[in-house]
Design a protein around this motif. Structure first.
Motif, mmCIF file in Angstrom:
data_model
loop_
_atom_site.group_PDB
_atom_site.id
_atom_site.type_symbol
_atom_site.label_atom_id
_atom_site.label_comp_id
_atom_site.label_asym_id
_atom_site.label_seq_id
_atom_site.Cartn_x
_atom_site.Cartn_y
_atom_site.Cartn_z
ATOM 1 N N PHE A 187 0.751 -1.299 0.040
ATOM 2 C CA PHE A 187 -0.020 0.147 0.034
ATOM 3 C C PHE A 187 0.879 1.453 -0.015
ATOM 4 O O PHE A 187 0.448 2.332 -0.748
ATOM 5 N N SER A 188 1.983 1.243 0.782
ATOM 6 C CA SER A 188 2.749 2.475 0.996
ATOM 7 C C SER A 188 3.492 2.805 -0.305
ATOM 8 O O SER A 188 4.154 3.919 -0.498
ATOM 9 N N HIS A 189 3.573 1.820 -1.250
ATOM 10 C CA HIS A 189 4.484 2.119 -2.679
ATOM 11 C C HIS A 189 3.352 2.411 -3.759
ATOM 12 O O HIS A 189 3.845 2.555 -4.850
ATOM 13 N N ILE A 190 2.149 2.387 -3.672
ATOM 14 C CA ILE A 190 1.076 2.658 -4.661
ATOM 15 C C ILE A 190 0.230 3.765 -4.320
ATOM 16 O O ILE A 190 0.169 4.202 -3.325
ATOM 17 N N ASP A 191 -0.521 4.178 -5.420
ATOM 18 C CA ASP A 191 -1.461 5.473 -5.145
ATOM 19 C C ASP A 191 -3.099 4.895 -4.598
ATOM 20 O O ASP A 191 -3.806 5.879 -4.897
ATOM 21 N N ILE A 192 -2.882 3.792 -3.880
ATOM 22 C CA ILE A 192 -4.099 3.424 -3.406
ATOM 23 C C ILE A 192 -4.635 4.401 -2.114
ATOM 24 O O ILE A 192 -3.946 4.898 -1.668
ATOM 25 N N ASN A 193 -5.923 4.780 -2.166
ATOM 26 C CA ASN A 193 -6.455 5.585 -1.302
ATOM 27 C C ASN A 193 -6.479 4.844 0.083
ATOM 28 O O ASN A 193 -7.080 3.934 0.125
ATOM 29 N N PRO A 194 -5.768 5.199 1.015
ATOM 30 C CA PRO A 194 -5.618 4.375 2.531
ATOM 31 C C PRO A 194 -7.231 4.040 2.917
ATOM 32 O O PRO A 194 -7.398 3.031 3.561
ATOM 33 N N ALA A 195 -8.106 4.867 2.576
ATOM 34 C CA ALA A 195 -9.261 4.803 3.293
ATOM 35 C C ALA A 195 -10.002 3.479 2.510
ATOM 36 O O ALA A 195 -11.067 3.142 2.789
ATOM 37 N N ASN A 196 -9.562 3.209 1.441
ATOM 38 C CA ASN A 196 -10.155 2.251 0.449
ATOM 39 C C ASN A 196 -9.544 0.959 0.893
ATOM 40 O O ASN A 196 -9.999 -0.017 0.255
ATOM 41 N N THR A 197 -8.628 0.715 1.865
ATOM 42 C CA THR A 197 -8.115 -0.394 2.029
ATOM 43 C C THR A 197 -8.643 -1.019 3.420
ATOM 44 O O THR A 197 -8.755 -0.570 4.256
ATOM 45 N N HIS A 198 -9.141 -2.093 3.437
ATOM 46 C CA HIS A 198 -9.559 -2.956 4.203
ATOM 47 C C HIS A 198 -8.737 -4.164 4.779
ATOM 48 O O HIS A 198 -8.483 -5.181 4.104
ATOM 49 N N VAL A 199 -8.781 -4.324 6.162
ATOM 50 C CA VAL A 199 -8.155 -5.446 6.842
ATOM 51 C C VAL A 199 -8.808 -5.756 8.065
ATOM 52 O O VAL A 199 -9.122 -4.733 8.660
ATOM 53 N N PRO A 200 -9.195 -6.950 8.419
ATOM 54 C CA PRO A 200 -10.055 -7.032 9.446
ATOM 55 C C PRO A 200 -9.377 -6.436 10.720
ATOM 56 O O PRO A 200 -8.025 -6.671 10.672
ATOM 57 N N ASN A 201 -10.165 -6.134 11.825
ATOM 58 C CA ASN A 201 -9.436 -5.466 12.965
ATOM 59 C C ASN A 201 -9.269 -6.519 14.023
ATOM 60 O O ASN A 201 -10.191 -6.969 14.531
ATOM 61 N N GLY A 202 -8.269 -7.158 14.013
ATOM 62 C CA GLY A 202 -7.911 -8.140 15.000
ATOM 63 C C GLY A 202 -7.993 -7.766 16.445
ATOM 64 O O GLY A 202 -7.665 -8.750 17.497
ATOM 65 N N GLN A 203 -8.100 -6.486 16.783
ATOM 66 C CA GLN A 203 -8.209 -6.061 18.118
ATOM 67 C C GLN A 203 -9.645 -5.435 18.547
ATOM 68 O O GLN A 203 -9.775 -4.798 19.444
ATOM 69 N N ALA A 204 -10.572 -5.556 17.644
ATOM 70 C CA ALA A 204 -11.905 -5.176 17.899
ATOM 71 C C ALA A 204 -12.344 -5.524 19.246
ATOM 72 O O ALA A 204 -12.104 -6.875 19.443
ATOM 73 N N GLN A 205 -13.074 -4.899 19.746
ATOM 74 C CA GLN A 205 -13.789 -5.282 21.008
ATOM 75 C C GLN A 205 -14.711 -6.595 20.768
ATOM 76 O O GLN A 205 -14.459 -7.515 21.621
ATOM 77 N N ASP A 206 -15.626 -6.321 19.699
ATOM 78 C CA ASP A 206 -16.442 -7.436 19.537
ATOM 79 C C ASP A 206 -16.031 -8.124 18.113
ATOM 80 O O ASP A 206 -16.376 -7.485 17.192
ATOM 81 N N LEU A 207 -15.557 -9.269 18.296
ATOM 82 C CA LEU A 207 -14.635 -9.782 17.037
ATOM 83 C C LEU A 207 -16.063 -10.238 16.228
ATOM 84 O O LEU A 207 -15.718 -10.265 15.025
ATOM 85 N N GLY A 208 -17.030 -10.885 16.748
ATOM 86 C CA GLY A 208 -18.079 -11.413 16.146
ATOM 87 C C GLY A 208 -18.929 -10.072 14.989
ATOM 88 O O GLY A 208 -18.897 -10.154 13.934
#
Ligand code: GLP
Length: 261
Positions: free
Chosen positions: A94-115
């Motif tokens: 991601f840091s090497h290309i022109d993708i909009n960071p807001a358009n990148t999704h990775v699951p949040n492994g630290q979410a309070q409610d994982l479900g």
């Protein structure tokens, strides 16, 4: 399913990058109609990311109208952890290309409610119109994303316990200490991957040969999760010659002659 055999890892990576670039160009994405790309981590896609960065730098492709969804993330690791998949994606792509960071999704492994995080991830994919092309790798036990053997072939994004074989394989990124590898992860399901309009999986090296044989020559089985691709209308497995080591000569010749499906 098509099996594309390339000479080695570099050639396979180039093939994949050109294929992805071609798909994006043909789609001609816009802000209102982005190209939705599913992405993996692991060592397998590194060459593809390098090649795609090269195509971007050469002005041959832009990622400005791309929305991405990563396959998985370790539970408990924040995006700043060196072995988190978010960090992997930032560092290697991601840091090497022109993708909009807001358009990148990775699951949040630290979410309070994982479900709830998993449900929201599925909803976010649906809200973008589904995934156009899902790029992936395969574990040596035939897993895809973190869908370990025994995973439901209809599974959706959820929390999964990692198999011992997977934790042992990934210990190399955690000072060689299997106890440091998180025991659980959030992962898109096999159903999530199967919903993508196209799936492209890169499989290279002798250590994947046994699984590749099961996936291609065996039947569809939860014991070899990637065998789900036999049911996908538009799937490609891209491999190098080493990964074909356990395939029958007949299988290799069949696909080499371009007789796909
Ligand atoms: C991890 C990832 C998978 C990846 C697999 C293989 O388990 N969750 O998405 O396909 O590793 O990794 P490698 O490409 O390093 O062999």
């Amino acid at each position: 399913m098509r099996l594309i055999i390339q000479k080695d890892y570099e050639a396979a990576s180039r093939w994949a990058a050109n294929h992805i670039a071609e798909r994006i160009r043909r789609f001609a994405p816009t802000g209102d109609r982005p190209f939705v790309l599913g992405l993996p981590t692991g060592s397998s896609p590194l060459g593809i990311y390098r090649e795609l960065i090269g195509l971007y730098r050469g002005g041959e492709i832009s990622f400005a109208q791309i929305v991405s969804f990563n396959m998985d993330e370790y539970v408990g690791l924040g995006g700043d952890h060196p072995q988190s998949y978010r960090r992997f994606m930032e560092d290697n792509f991601f840091s090497h290309i022109d993708i909009n960071p807001a358009n990148t999704h990775v699951p949040n492994g630290q979410a309070q409610d994982l479900g709830a995080e998993c449900r929201a991830y599925e909803e976010a994919i649906t809200a973008q119109g589904g995934i156009e092309l899902f790029l992936g790798g395969m574990g040596s036990d035939g897993h895809i994303a973190f869908n370990e053997p025994g995973s439901s072939l209809h599974s959706r994004t959820r929390i999964k316990t990692l198999a011992l074989e997977t934790r042992a394989a990934n210990a190399r990124f955690f000072d060689g200490d299997i106890n440091k590898v998180p025991g659980t992860a959030l992962t898109v399901g096999i159903g999530t991957i199967m919903d993508a309009r196209e799936v492209l999986i890169i499989v290279t090296g002798r250590q994947k040969a046994r699984a590749l044989r099961a996936v291609i020559e065996g039947g569809v089985s939860h014991w070899w999760p990637l065998s789900c691709l036999q049911m996908h209308p538009n799937a490609i497995i891209l491999c190098d010659e080493e990964a074909t080591d356990e395939l029958k000569v007949r299988t290799v010749n069949y696909f080499r002659l371009g007789m796909d499906n």
